[in-house]
Write an enzyme that holds these catalytic residues in place. Sequence first.
Site, PDB file in Angstrom:
ATOM      1  N   ASN A   1       0.827  -1.208   0.000  1.00  0.00           N
ATOM      2  CA  ASN A   1       0.000   0.000   0.000  1.00  0.00           C
ATOM      3  C   ASN A   1       0.861   1.257   0.000  1.00  0.00           C
ATOM      4  O   ASN A   1       0.602   2.214  -0.744  1.00  0.00           O
ATOM      5  CB  ASN A   1      -0.895   0.028   1.243  1.00  0.00           C
ATOM      6  CG  ASN A   1      -2.080  -0.905   1.152  1.00  0.00           C
ATOM      7  OD1 ASN A   1      -2.385  -1.439   0.098  1.00  0.00           O
ATOM      8  ND2 ASN A   1      -2.746  -1.111   2.279  1.00  0.00           N
TER       9      ASN A   1
ATOM     10  N   ARG B   1     -10.857  -4.239 -14.170  1.00  0.00           N
ATOM     11  CA  ARG B   1      -9.737  -5.120 -13.813  1.00  0.00           C
ATOM     12  C   ARG B   1     -10.245  -6.559 -13.871  1.00  0.00           C
ATOM     13  O   ARG B   1     -11.352  -6.837 -13.437  1.00  0.00           O
ATOM     14  CB  ARG B   1      -9.224  -4.847 -12.394  1.00  0.00           C
ATOM     15  CG  ARG B   1      -8.704  -3.453 -12.135  1.00  0.00           C
ATOM     16  CD  ARG B   1      -8.099  -3.368 -10.736  1.00  0.00           C
ATOM     17  NE  ARG B   1      -7.982  -2.007 -10.253  1.00  0.00           N
ATOM     18  CZ  ARG B   1      -6.966  -1.204 -10.508  1.00  0.00           C
ATOM     19  NH1 ARG B   1      -5.979  -1.629 -11.260  1.00  0.00           N
ATOM     20  NH2 ARG B   1      -6.937   0.031 -10.019  1.00  0.00           N
TER      21      ARG B   1
ATOM     22  N   ARG C   1      -5.320   1.838 -13.259  1.00  0.00           N
ATOM     23  CA  ARG C   1      -3.967   2.042 -12.747  1.00  0.00           C
ATOM     24  C   ARG C   1      -3.287   0.738 -12.340  1.00  0.00           C
ATOM     25  O   ARG C   1      -3.828  -0.054 -11.588  1.00  0.00           O
ATOM     26  CB  ARG C   1      -4.003   3.008 -11.560  1.00  0.00           C
ATOM     27  CG  ARG C   1      -2.645   3.351 -10.987  1.00  0.00           C
ATOM     28  CD  ARG C   1      -2.776   4.380  -9.884  1.00  0.00           C
ATOM     29  NE  ARG C   1      -3.022   5.704 -10.430  1.00  0.00           N
ATOM     30  CZ  ARG C   1      -3.708   6.651  -9.786  1.00  0.00           C
ATOM     31  NH1 ARG C   1      -4.247   6.397  -8.619  1.00  0.00           N
ATOM     32  NH2 ARG C   1      -3.860   7.832 -10.325  1.00  0.00           N
TER      33      ARG C   1
ATOM     34  N   HIS D   1     -15.386   3.109 -14.856  1.00  0.00           N
ATOM     35  CA  HIS D   1     -15.164   2.373 -13.616  1.00  0.00           C
ATOM     36  C   HIS D   1     -16.388   1.558 -13.211  1.00  0.00           C
ATOM     37  O   HIS D   1     -16.319   0.732 -12.303  1.00  0.00           O
ATOM     38  CB  HIS D   1     -14.793   3.371 -12.502  1.00  0.00           C
ATOM     39  CG  HIS D   1     -14.334   2.744 -11.230  1.00  0.00           C
ATOM     40  ND1 HIS D   1     -15.055   2.836 -10.048  1.00  0.00           N
ATOM     41  CD2 HIS D   1     -13.228   2.012 -10.941  1.00  0.00           C
ATOM     42  CE1 HIS D   1     -14.407   2.196  -9.094  1.00  0.00           C
ATOM     43  NE2 HIS D   1     -13.301   1.688  -9.599  1.00  0.00           N
TER      44      HIS D   1
ATOM     45  N   TYR E   1     -12.184  -9.657  -1.794  1.00  0.00           N
ATOM     46  CA  TYR E   1     -12.851  -8.353  -1.752  1.00  0.00           C
ATOM     47  C   TYR E   1     -14.314  -8.554  -1.391  1.00  0.00           C
ATOM     48  O   TYR E   1     -14.995  -9.393  -1.980  1.00  0.00           O
ATOM     49  CB  TYR E   1     -12.789  -7.653  -3.118  1.00  0.00           C
ATOM     50  CG  TYR E   1     -11.473  -7.010  -3.473  1.00  0.00           C
ATOM     51  CD1 TYR E   1     -10.271  -7.474  -2.935  1.00  0.00           C
ATOM     52  CD2 TYR E   1     -11.410  -5.942  -4.360  1.00  0.00           C
ATOM     53  CE1 TYR E   1      -9.064  -6.891  -3.274  1.00  0.00           C
ATOM     54  CE2 TYR E   1     -10.205  -5.355  -4.707  1.00  0.00           C
ATOM     55  CZ  TYR E   1      -9.036  -5.837  -4.170  1.00  0.00           C
ATOM     56  OH  TYR E   1      -7.837  -5.261  -4.508  1.00  0.00           O
TER      57      TYR E   1
ATOM     58  N   ARG F   1     -13.728   2.538   4.547  1.00  0.00           N
ATOM     59  CA  ARG F   1     -12.534   1.715   4.728  1.00  0.00           C
ATOM     60  C   ARG F   1     -11.262   2.560   4.778  1.00  0.00           C
ATOM     61  O   ARG F   1     -10.393   2.349   5.599  1.00  0.00           O
ATOM     62  CB  ARG F   1     -12.399   0.704   3.593  1.00  0.00           C
ATOM     63  CG  ARG F   1     -11.221  -0.248   3.805  1.00  0.00           C
ATOM     64  CD  ARG F   1     -10.976  -1.150   2.615  1.00  0.00           C
ATOM     65  NE  ARG F   1     -10.130  -0.515   1.615  1.00  0.00           N
ATOM     66  CZ  ARG F   1     -10.421  -0.396   0.332  1.00  0.00           C
ATOM     67  NH1 ARG F   1     -11.562  -0.839  -0.124  1.00  0.00           N
ATOM     68  NH2 ARG F   1      -9.589   0.170  -0.514  1.00  0.00           N
TER      69      ARG F   1
ATOM     70  N   HIS G   1     -15.164  -3.448   0.283  1.00  0.00           N
ATOM     71  CA  HIS G   1     -15.055  -2.785  -1.015  1.00  0.00           C
ATOM     72  C   HIS G   1     -16.392  -2.303  -1.577  1.00  0.00           C
ATOM     73  O   HIS G   1     -16.416  -1.493  -2.503  1.00  0.00           O
ATOM     74  CB  HIS G   1     -14.395  -3.763  -2.007  1.00  0.00           C
ATOM     75  CG  HIS G   1     -13.964  -3.150  -3.298  1.00  0.00           C
ATOM     76  ND1 HIS G   1     -14.610  -3.401  -4.496  1.00  0.00           N
ATOM     77  CD2 HIS G   1     -12.957  -2.301  -3.597  1.00  0.00           C
ATOM     78  CE1 HIS G   1     -14.010  -2.737  -5.463  1.00  0.00           C
ATOM     79  NE2 HIS G   1     -13.009  -2.062  -4.956  1.00  0.00           N
TER      80      HIS G   1
END
Length: 721
Positions: free
Chosen positions: A72, A403, A433, A463, A496, A592, A620
């Site tokens: 992270n 993704r 990203r 997204h 997730y 979160r 998530h």
Amino acid sequence: MIEQDVLDAGLGDADDDDFDMQETVDSELPEHRYLDRELSWLAFNQRVLELAEDPHLPALERANFLAIFASNLDEFFMVRVAGLKRRIVTGLAVPTNVGRSPAEVLADISAEAHRLQLRHAETWTAMVQPQLAEAGIHVVDYDVLSEADRDALYEYFQTQVFPVLMPLAVDPAHPFPYISGLSLNLAIRIRNARTGRQEFARLKVPPMLPRFVEVPSDGESVRYLPLEDLISNHLDDLFPGMEVLDHHAFRLTRNEDVVIEEDETENLIQALEAELLRRRFGPPIRLEITEDMDEVTMSLLVKELDITEQEVYRLPGTLDLRGLFDLARIDRPDLHYKPHLPTTATAFQPGDNNERPDIFASIRKADVLVHHPYESFATSVQAFLEQAAKDPHVLAIKQTLYRTSGDSPIVQALIDAAEAGKQVLALVEVKARFDEANNIVWARKLEKAGVHVVYGLVGLKTHCKLVNVIREENGVLRSYSHIGTGNYNPKTSRIYEDFGLFTVDDQVGRDLTRLFNELSGYAIEKKFKRLLVAPLHLRKGLLRLIDKERRNAENGKPARIRIKVNSIVDEQIIDALYRASQSGVQVEVWVRGICSLKPGVEGMSENITVRSILGRYLEHSRIFSFHNDGDPQVYIGSADMMHRNLDRRVEALVRVTAPNHLKEMESLFDQAMSDGTSSWHLGPDGLWERHMVDAEGRPLIDLQDKRMSTVQRRRRARAVR
């Protein structure tokens, strides 16, 4: 019934009353009403570190949290710190969300990051490493090994390591070498035995080799040696005829944020590939060195890398603890969380004869809400797409891909559908990203199979998580839709936490048809029925829903807002929540990561409560719940409350309407916000306090464990029936 003002939330322009209200109310709020977003992110990573510090967690899970913290922090430096530095260098020093200059925030970040990295190193050396040793997993130094151990390791070094090492000298004939981002290196000082001159060499620790080398052992315990330790103790083999004077490990972080001006290029893929190549040579932004590195070596690195001493992190112990991801995979069930096997959602479970369910028939009966990873992705989303690919009545499939995994069955299902003659549209976001290269590969593979691949809208990342399947039934075309909060990624779906809604609702189907037309063609859609869509619609829709709760409270009606997001930074949304709180609305925020909102401030936010939950799964999902005078309006979707989500991305929220689904969401929030649930509480000063035990010292409820139990009980209850 959906209120008309929500239906109109997507109108292209706000009316004058909206702007008058905004200007009037902002003056009533105090000036310093936000928490710094960068420091709030570091506070989130501290919460991850606190999980690694928790002695009640299994030892290998603690090691995994140490690796997550390190990973992270790398991304934070590569993107956020790099962005601040770029703004300073280019002179675009726009004040941050708390009104401070980027240079001031950078200084704050440096101080806090130094503190956290030292705490991180201490957690490994003083807490987790000893606990692993007690369990028979030893990470050892070369000095403690026996001659037999060293002989065995030397054989490994000669056959597996030595051939791929590439020492690079630094002298008048050899300029200082390029140091790649996130690579682990050895800085070596040597003396030429013939001339007596001191020289410098750099040696990169090969990233393709195991980070920790297993030391052969006959006992039950296992031992591991850091790869750089093995290499540094055999430098004489690399520099024959030289005297090795000193050696130290170091690691460099570079700016790896991608910047592409899409309107200046006709071919986004080619531009992105060029930018990915440039990324490798981004400017340095952090240098990590070992605690014992001498001043001569450090000064040389600082000079050659053109980095400031503020950007140097001198750390005790082992560098690059991302390597603990490898250790965390050791097969020791007693040192891991108890295994959890996702169940199949009740609606998609096999029938009495254990036959494979008809996904479409299940969705026709009623909307299906699936909660991952408690409920299976493979038997819901993946099965939905695989059935659609094979079903002769399915005419078209449209899907967004932000993704996905490297061996994605989702992508394979789209390929199978195209090869079966169906119309298939895949909107691949190649600007996701750190997944750009992977997505480029999949985009080209899809195109070769005959899938219509598009790359979204210029200037916007796509997204949203959407699938629209068009099926012919008795001469009528019917839309089967899936709207999710998480990526179409089978691997991350196991770690997730996310929701996904399957529906055959005509309004949703028409909304998705319009949205996909907008994404793939030239349509400009101004109104949706059951969706809230960014960037044109979502912000206004949420602001109106928040303001409606405020007006209800002022009129003496019950009013409550519940929001679950990864991050909340957007000032307009935060100010609207402050105004709602001032009017008496009870606001609960479950976040979160980053939270720029200050809860519990008298006169501004005393009715706002903020909680954070971290655990074995990454929270998530995004949920937005409004009491609406007893007619709940609840939305799930892909959007966080950040400027990029609301203004620079295509996001979609769908309204959840089934009474049993609304009840499930309500129950989940009740548990998350309860004082009986283990969580972190945010104070008005921006400090997070962890609540793990009650007044009698008994452990508080783990929400994720409770959720696992609830879903398992639901499966068993159906089996009994």
